[in-house]
Design an enzyme around this catalytic site. Structure first.
Site, PDB file in Angstrom:
ATOM      1  CD  GLU A 268      -3.116  -0.982   1.969  1.00  0.00           C
ATOM      2  OE1 GLU A 268      -3.030  -0.559   3.188  1.00  0.00           O
ATOM      3  OE2 GLU A 268      -4.224  -1.486   1.629  1.00  0.00           O
ATOM      4  CG  ASP A 362      -7.920  -5.639   4.482  1.00  0.00           C
ATOM      5  OD1 ASP A 362      -7.453  -5.643   5.526  1.00  0.00           O
ATOM      6  OD2 ASP A 362      -8.006  -4.260   4.119  1.00  0.00           O
ATOM      7  CD  GLU A 390     -10.190  -1.354   8.019  1.00  0.00           C
ATOM      8  OE1 GLU A 390      -9.504  -2.297   8.637  1.00  0.00           O
ATOM      9  OE2 GLU A 390      -9.769  -0.845   6.887  1.00  0.00           O
TER      10      GLU A 390
HETATM   11  O1  GCW Z   1      -7.324  -2.485   5.022  1.00  0.00           O
HETATM   12  C1  GCW Z   1      -6.585  -1.861   5.044  1.00  0.00           C
HETATM   13  C2  GCW Z   1      -6.866  -0.624   5.862  1.00  0.00           C
HETATM   14  C3  GCW Z   1      -5.608   0.174   6.230  1.00  0.00           C
HETATM   15  C4  GCW Z   1      -4.589  -0.536   6.905  1.00  0.00           C
HETATM   16  C5  GCW Z   1      -4.372  -1.895   5.906  1.00  0.00           C
HETATM   17  C6  GCW Z   1      -3.170  -2.785   6.881  1.00  0.00           C
HETATM   18  C7  GCW Z   1      -2.794  -0.240   8.625  1.00  0.00           C
HETATM   19  O2  GCW Z   1      -7.941  -0.185   5.364  1.00  0.00           O
HETATM   20  O3  GCW Z   1      -6.082   1.279   7.153  1.00  0.00           O
HETATM   21  O4  GCW Z   1      -3.416   0.179   7.343  1.00  0.00           O
HETATM   22  O5  GCW Z   1      -5.243  -2.486   5.907  1.00  0.00           O
HETATM   23  O6  GCW Z   1      -3.494  -3.566   7.402  1.00  0.00           O
HETATM   24  O7  GCW Z   1      -2.062  -2.477   6.677  1.00  0.00           O
END
Ligand code: GCW
Length: 705
Positions: A268, A362, A390
């Site tokens: 990311e 995720d 989340e």
């Molecule tokens: O799903 C994503 C989240 C991010 C998060 C990432 C991760 C810490 O939207 O906010 O960042 O996963 O787990 O690294």
């Protein structure tokens, strides 16, 4: 005016006693004055806490706390303990180290607070995982990674003064056996390692230490460059190697028991070893080498998926329209962690642990387990769970996650034949690595009740209990938590427990059932947005690329003829998942593009089943609301009403999800909603108009749907 003052004076005592949830599950009556003795008569901060907890809350005969170094206690390890004896004649807690006594004391108090028979005890306990860690996704300066946790509670701006809440936090963790906390977000700022930050970390570490909670930090891989001013952060560069060693030395001079680093790299848009043509192993090992002299560990995250390619990586859309070049079968995000890490098995130092999210994508409401579990043999793997909801309704929805985590722990990887569960692959049963660990993203913020939603406290509790012993049942954990947090009255506990145990499956049914995933709203991750397709945004962030609905059916084909994700699992699971007829229906759309007229086990065609499942979620949510309403007279009105209010929103959201998904998918299936089901309440076009701002307002309560 006089009247108002009078009224205030009369009401004040009641107002100040108002139940606000701040005490969590730590509510034992104090003032017991129990006799507690220790052998040898040592006074350490940790032993003193164990002593004080018992002296003030234990309501039985004398308790003896003994540090003993015999073979049995050695076998139970430093956190383990033995409890023998009887409430009427006296209890002995034995451990080889002080933290064992602390955990033993909390165990005894838990037995008392859950009304257990305390006669002829003979308990031997040791945790399944060595490191049991909360990951706090907080940033320096207190912006939050996610709205799901509200505001920070570390309050660094007030340091070195510390909040009294820190002590309650430490106590709560110790009471369920949690022994570590990563203080900051894995999207870490290089500034986390400045002297000024480290001084603050030291303040927290000193406060948590007596409760046996170690502090860890997330670090940014480019820190040597960004903070240290070096021209590179290449892990094989000798100045970089020295820089990390220097940082480690400085950290340990301030915090001698510092736990180690958590690293999100090459993921990311964060920097990592790939920036220098190096591997994850090269990256992890340079940090591991620096921490090794101090017994620190590196938790290297396996949450990686292609940096956007081709073109620029941008959340809001880059110069390139990815959808034109993107081919699902080649770019399945679910396959990537396995592809990147399997070739590196055996290349990590023994103080590196790979932190792997429970599922391959995720933290979706329901995911199959990540295929890395069981597959990596030479590398220690630690599961990463998410307590913070989340993708599960944030702090608004009530979802008891122990049920989700149990499904994960008990999933059979088949890596060493039948019965090689995920739990056994990570807790040293199958692969005896030097260290075993587990982490979860915390849901703790600055709310008076810590987690926003009172019922969400249960997930913090449950994570601690399962990290200690993943064999406990969700039922037992809910039972304990309810008794300690609300009341021991079975007329309350039993129905409340049933509600808790139903919440996860219900929420999956009304939101992303039958293997659907990643169809939530853009940015907020709250509510449905299956139609979300933003030109220029990388496809693996967009719902349309996960459900792939068309006039044939819906779902992501990960069979051998699709992205071949099934191939990352061991036989016979691989074949079971690959075959649309044998794939468990709860994961059907995860692994298959399912035709609308496919025959389901219920005898219905798939389209009808999808409609039924959404409706079932809505019906169950309404039922949960009713069942909660019946509990009004058993508990305080503050927590009752707050929960009632949240369940009402959750019910409304269930309708929102049902209508949005069914009406949207109907544009592809072109089939009627089965006549016996409720008609939609909302209109698809109206639902599509709900924008980010509206969702934020829904979340903060200033707008109704
Ligand atoms: O799903 C994503 C989240 C991010 C998060 C990432 C991760 C810490 O939207 O906010 O960042 O996963 O787990 O690294």
């Amino acid at each position: 005016m006089k009247k108002i003052i009078f009224l205030l004076l009369v009401l004040l005592p009641f107002l100040s006693n108002a139940e606000d949830g701040s005490k969590l599950w730590l509510r034992a009556e104090t003032g017991s004055n129990a006799t507690v003795t220790t052998t040898p008569n040592r006074q350490t901060p940790t032993i003193n806490i164990a002593k004080q907890e018992l002296e003030s809350q234990w309501k039985g005969a004398r308790v003896q706390l003994n540090i003993v170094n015999n073979a049995e206690l050695q076998r139970l390890g430093k956190d383990g303990y033995l409890i023998t004896g009887n409430k009427l004649t006296g209890i002995t807690i034995q451990a080889s180290a002080e933290q064992g006594l602390l955990y033993g004391a909390y165990h005894l108090l838990r037995l008392q607070e859950t009304g257990k028979d305390i006669g002829a005890l003979n308990i031997a306990e040791s945790p399944k995982y060595d490191l049991r860690i909360l990951n706090h996704w907080e940033n320096l300066g207190w912006a939050f990674e996610s709205a799901s946790v509200g505001r920070s509670f570390w309050r660094s701006e007030e340091m070195p003064q510390i909040s009294s809440r820190l002590n309650v936090y430490a106590r709560a963790n110790a009471s369920v056996g949690l022994n570590g906390a990563v203080l900051n977000n894995p999207n870490a700022s290089p500034d986390m390692l400045t002297r000024e930050s480290l001084q603050k970390v030291k303040v927290i570490a000193d406060e948590l230490r007596p409760y046996n909670v170690k502090v860890y930090l997330s670090v940014n891989f480019a820190s040597p460059k960004e903070l240290g001013g070096l021209p590179t952060a290449d892990p094989l560069d000798k100045d970089v190697i020295e820089w990390w060693k220097g940082r480690a030395k400085e950290i340990y001079s301030l915090i001698p028991d510092f736990g180690g680093f958590l690293v999100k790299a090459d993921s990311e848009s964060l920097p990592g070893p790939h920036d220098y043509g190096r591997t994850h192993a090269d990256g992890a090992n340079v940090l591991a080498e620096a921490l090794k002299p101090y017994n620190g560990v590196v938790m290297w995250r396996a949450f990686v998926y292609n940096p956007s390619e081709p073109g620029t990586y941008s959340e809001y859309g880059g110069s390139q329209d990815y959808s034109l070049t993107y081919k699902t079968s080649e770019k399945d995000r679910a396959n990537q962690a396995y592809s990147e890490f399997m070739p590196l098995d055996g290349k990590f130092m023994d103080n590196v642990i790979l932190q792997v999210k429970n599922g391959p994508i995720d933290f979706q409401p329901r995911e199959p387990f990540s295929p890395l579990f069981g597959a990596m043999k030479e590398t220690a793997l630690m599961p990463e769970l998410q307590i913070m909801q989340e993708y599960l309704g944030n702090r608004i929805h009530s979802v008891f996650l122990a049920t989700q985590w149990k499904e994960f722990f008990e999933s059979d990887t088949y890596c060493a034949g039948k019965g090689s569960t995920v739990a056994k692959t990570t807790d040293k049963t199958i692969y005896p690595h030097k260290v075993s660990a587990i982490a979860a993203v915390a849901n703790i913020g600055n709310d008076v009740n810590w987690t926003g939603n009172h019922l969400s406290q249960a997930n913090w509790y449950a994570f601690g209990r399962l990290a200690w012993n993943h064999e406990l049942s969700a039922d037992q954990i809910a039972d304990e938590w309810l008794q300690m947090t609300f009341s021991q009255n079975p007329a309350f506990v039993n129905p409340a427990k049933e509600i808790m145990l139903d919440t996860w499956e219900t929420t999956v049914s009304f939101s992303q059932p039958l293997g659907l995933h990643h169809i939530f709203a853009w940015r907020t991750h709250y509510g449905p947005e299956p139609w979300c397709d933003i030109p220029g945004v990388r496809p693996d962030w967009l719902p349309v690329n996960y459900h792939l609905a068309n006039d044939i059916g819906v779902g992501y084909d990960r069979s051998v003829t699709g992205s071949n994700g099934v191939n990352q699992y061991f036989s016979p699971l691989r074949e079971e998942l690959n075959n649309i007829k044998t794939c468990p229906e709860k994961f059907l759309l995860w692994f298959h593009h399912v035709p609308w007229d496919f025959h389901m086990k219920s005898g219905r065609i798939f389209w009808d089943e999808l409609c039924y499942t959404y409706q079932q979620g809505v019906d169950q949510m309404r039922d949960i609301q009713k069942r909660w309403d019946r509990l009004e007279n058993f508990i305080d009105s503050e927590r009752f009403l707050d929960t009632q209010y949240r369940l009402k929103i959750q019910s409304r959201d269930a309708l929102w999800w049902r209508d949005a998904c069914i009406l949207y998918f109907q544009t592809f299936s072109q089939r009627p909603i089965p006549y016996e089901l409720e008609r939609p309440v909302y209109d698809l076009e109206e639902l599509k108009q709900i924008k980010l701002l509206d969702i934020n307002n829904i979340l903060n309560g200033s707008r109704q749907l």
